[in-house]
Design an enzyme around this catalytic site. Structure first.
Site, PDB file in Angstrom:
ATOM      1  N   ILE A   1      -0.268  -0.890  15.330  1.00 62.28           N
ATOM      2  CA  ILE A   1       0.972  -0.541  14.650  1.00 62.28           C
ATOM      3  C   ILE A   1       2.067  -1.455  15.198  1.00 62.28           C
ATOM      4  O   ILE A   1       1.955  -1.968  16.311  1.00 62.28           O
ATOM      5  CB  ILE A   1       1.347   0.956  14.827  1.00 62.28           C
ATOM      6  CG1 ILE A   1       1.345   1.365  16.296  1.00 62.28           C
ATOM      7  CG2 ILE A   1       0.419   1.841  14.036  1.00 62.28           C
ATOM      8  CD1 ILE A   1       1.690   2.835  16.528  1.00 62.28           C
ATOM      9  N   ASP A   2       3.097  -1.675  14.397  1.00 63.65           N
ATOM     10  CA  ASP A   2       4.145  -2.615  14.786  1.00 63.65           C
ATOM     11  C   ASP A   2       4.788  -2.222  16.116  1.00 63.65           C
ATOM     12  O   ASP A   2       4.806  -1.050  16.501  1.00 63.65           O
ATOM     13  CB  ASP A   2       5.232  -2.671  13.714  1.00 63.65           C
ATOM     14  CG  ASP A   2       4.723  -3.265  12.412  1.00 63.65           C
ATOM     15  OD1 ASP A   2       3.719  -3.987  12.456  1.00 63.65           O
ATOM     16  OD2 ASP A   2       5.333  -2.989  11.365  1.00 63.65           O
ATOM     17  N   LYS A   3       5.348  -3.212  16.774  1.00 58.65           N
ATOM     18  CA  LYS A   3       6.003  -3.002  18.068  1.00 58.65           C
ATOM     19  C   LYS A   3       6.985  -1.830  18.014  1.00 58.65           C
ATOM     20  O   LYS A   3       6.984  -0.967  18.895  1.00 58.65           O
ATOM     21  CB  LYS A   3       6.737  -4.275  18.482  1.00 58.65           C
ATOM     22  CG  LYS A   3       7.601  -4.120  19.724  1.00 58.65           C
ATOM     23  CD  LYS A   3       8.385  -5.392  20.006  1.00 58.65           C
ATOM     24  CE  LYS A   3       9.325  -5.203  21.191  1.00 58.65           C
ATOM     25  NZ  LYS A   3      10.125  -6.415  21.463  1.00 58.65           N
TER      26      LYS A   3
ATOM     27  N   THR B   1       7.176   0.583  15.841  1.00 59.72           N
ATOM     28  CA  THR B   1       6.631   1.801  15.247  1.00 59.72           C
ATOM     29  C   THR B   1       5.988   2.620  16.359  1.00 59.72           C
ATOM     30  O   THR B   1       5.299   2.069  17.215  1.00 59.72           O
ATOM     31  CB  THR B   1       5.590   1.470  14.158  1.00 59.72           C
ATOM     32  OG1 THR B   1       6.232   0.736  13.122  1.00 59.72           O
ATOM     33  CG2 THR B   1       4.983   2.736  13.574  1.00 59.72           C
TER      34      THR B   1
ATOM     35  N   ARG C   1       6.630  -0.620   5.262  1.00 62.36           N
ATOM     36  CA  ARG C   1       8.004  -1.138   5.215  1.00 62.36           C
ATOM     37  C   ARG C   1       8.233  -1.938   3.938  1.00 62.36           C
ATOM     38  O   ARG C   1       9.282  -1.812   3.282  1.00 62.36           O
ATOM     39  CB  ARG C   1       8.265  -1.984   6.453  1.00 62.36           C
ATOM     40  CG  ARG C   1       8.129  -1.197   7.756  1.00 62.36           C
ATOM     41  CD  ARG C   1       7.970  -2.099   8.973  1.00 62.36           C
ATOM     42  NE  ARG C   1       9.160  -2.926   9.186  1.00 62.36           N
ATOM     43  CZ  ARG C   1       9.217  -3.895  10.092  1.00 62.36           C
ATOM     44  NH1 ARG C   1       8.163  -4.171  10.846  1.00 62.36           N
ATOM     45  NH2 ARG C   1      10.326  -4.591  10.238  1.00 62.36           N
TER      46      ARG C   1
END
Length: 533
Positions: free
Chosen positions: A147-149, A151, A248
């Site tokens: 998962i994104d940094k 998130t 997103r």
């Protein structure tokens, strides 16, 4: 040529080709044979090309080589020595067994090393807390999804190569269910499905975008809660593909970007009061369901979002409480409004705005002149109120026309007032015809000023010079005092001294703040209950 002798440490596997594998490809057979040793077919191909596989003692570097029963195969497997330097750091482990862990990743933590973030990642922390994870090769040991940094939320990490391969297959087969929570701008529909393809944005390479003929992307959302004023919504989103920035991009594409997402249109300005509360995209990996690759048990996890979700919800909900002050003519509304202004409360008066609109050359003056001529709006003077009142008394239709002309101008000014004081705890607008004009639907709290009829009418006669007929006319255009007060949330009594009225105003301010605090608490509790279920 790379040979096993160039490695200082390796394991060796020796196999005889069985009859049923007669004529098989070398890479396929070894991939099947070494599956239980957690060796993928791609890794087998690399071993063959690196010269680490022999057939009857001879090195073979062609993965598609045909093999036959009775052949002796030898595989030399180098032992991996990772260059990841372990780092101390908190890891919120929700589940751990011999094969995998499930963690709640904090926002701001990158999952694995990359050129822009070579250290300080989750993998570095894992290397410190669970050293055996470094026995897997590469710079992403155990990582099967990410998962994104910025998130937060649920993440599975494999603890051995066999489990990593099995989980990777499950992700590829889309048998692992993932659901996220997001705080988005605006009010999306109750539910929706988004299947727009996602690829690199041709205009800005650091972004992803909906791009024709790009990779398939599939998301579904359901709206759990929407702010009545349309500022934000809490949305649950399931993803069936794993494209970069998928949620997103998809939510921004349909017009509801995530709060705090500066890359996709949901960020706030640095000088905004909301900036400290929306410093990242408000996205949280909420639910995770999968079948354990070893035990086949159903694994289900739910993880509540971190405190910054609640903090932003509180801040967005803490918009100005729009308080309307109303009552019958002569009840003392203007006195109450003045007392509130002296205490630093932002106030607005419909009568004061009407006075400005009626000035020579003002908007109200122009629209009344266009309808009623110079008798009402003379050339070098403000609106002639007596002449206007006479026309309004003469015909019901004329009074309706005046309201239709002036009320939109008043409402526009009132909307600007609320907007200019959006950061205040509350602001008060004196609106005599609140209920009659149906503006009561656009305020949060209605306060009524009540006064003895005889005292109220006495003020109108002695201070304003109103006749009994005018008082009767003006009151006939309004709801009765009883109906007005019954429609109010708070009532201020104005039958005593000015000192007593000031005390009532103090109590009124306290009451408004209590109502505001209660509304905030109820809203936040209602929302947090949704993600606690």
């Amino acid at each position: 040529m790379t040979t096993p002798e160039e490695y200082s440490d390796f394991s060796k596997f020796e196999l005889l080709v069985p009859t049923h594998a007669d004529g098989s490809r070398l890479d396929k057979h070894l991939g099947d044979a070494l599956k239980n040793e957690a060796v993928s077919r791609e890794k087998v191909k690399k071993l063959i090309k690196d010269g680490l596989v022999t057939i009857d003692g001879n090195i073979c570097k062609k993965p598609n080589t045909k093999i036959f029963s009775g052949m002796k195969l030898t595989v030399s497997m180098p032992v991996v020595h990772t260059t990841i330097i372990p780092e101390e750091g908190n890891i919120d482990i929700l589940h751990r067994d011999d094969d995998l862990i499930v963690i709640n990743k904090e926002a701001g933590l990158t999952v694995h090393p990359c050129p822009s973030c070579p250290e300080g990642t989750l993998v570095h922390r894992l290397a410190h807390s669970i050293p055996e994870i470094t026995q897997m090769e590469g710079f992403r040991p155990g990582i099967v999804h990410r998962i994104d940094k910025d998130t937060s939320g649920l993440l599975i990490v494999a603890l051995n190569e066999k489990t990593r391969l099995a989980l990777s297959e499950k992700f590829a087969a889309r048998t692992i269910s993932k659901e996220y929570l997001a705080l988005v701008h605006g009010t999306p529909p109750a539910s929706g499905e988004i299947t727009e393809p996602i690829g690199r944005d041709p205009k800005m390479k650091i972004r992803m975008a909906v791009v024709p003929n790009a990779k398939e992307a599939h998301s579904e959302y359901r709206t759990l809660y929407s702010d009545p004023k349309g500022k934000f919504s809490l949305v649950a989103i399931k993803i069936f593909t794993g494209r970069t920035h998928q949620i997103r991009v998809h939510m921004s594409h349909i017009g509801y970007p995530l709060w705090g997402d500066t890359l996709y249109g949901g960020g706030v300005k640095d000088d905004s009061p909301l900036a400290p509360f929306a410093s990242r995209q408000m996205l949280h990996a909420w639910k995770l369901n999968f079948e354990h690759p070893t035990t086949n048990a159903t694994m289900s996890f739910t993880c509540q979002p971190p405190e910054d979700f609640t903090a932003l919800i509180e801040r967005l909900t803490l918009s100005v409480q729009r308080v309307a002050l109303t009552g019958m003519p002569g009840c003392g509304k203007s006195v109450v409004l003045s007392a509130l202004a002296e205490k630093g409360i932002a106030t607005w008066s419909a009568d004061a705005v009407v006075h400005k609109l009626y000035e020579n050359g003002a908007d109200g003056w122009y629209v009344l002149r266009g309808r009623f001529g110079t008798d009402v709006s003379p050339d070098d003077a403000p609106v002639n109120r007596r002449a206007l009142l006479a026309k309004m008394q003469e015909k019901q239709s004329s009074r309706n026309e005046v309201e239709q002309l002036i009320h939109p101008l008043l409402r526009h000014d009132l909307m600007l007032f609320w907007k200019n004081h959006a950061a205040d705890p509350f602001a008060v607008a004196e609106i005599p015809l609140l209920h009659e004009s149906h503006w009561d639907r656009e305020v949060d709290i209605i306060a009524g000023v009540r006064c003895d009829t005889e005292a109220r009418q006495g003020r109108l006669q002695n201070i304003r010079g109103w006749s009994d007929d005018l008082i009767a006319t003006m009151e006939s255009w309004q709801w009765s005092e009883e109906n007005k007060m019954n429609a109010c949330h708070i009532i201020l009594e104005n039958n005593g001294t000015l000192e007593a009225l000031n005390k009532s105003v103090d109590k009124f301010i306290e009451a408004v703040m209590r109502v505001r605090a209660k509304k905030l608490q109820q809203t936040v509790e209602a929302i947090t209950t949704l993600w606690s279920e």
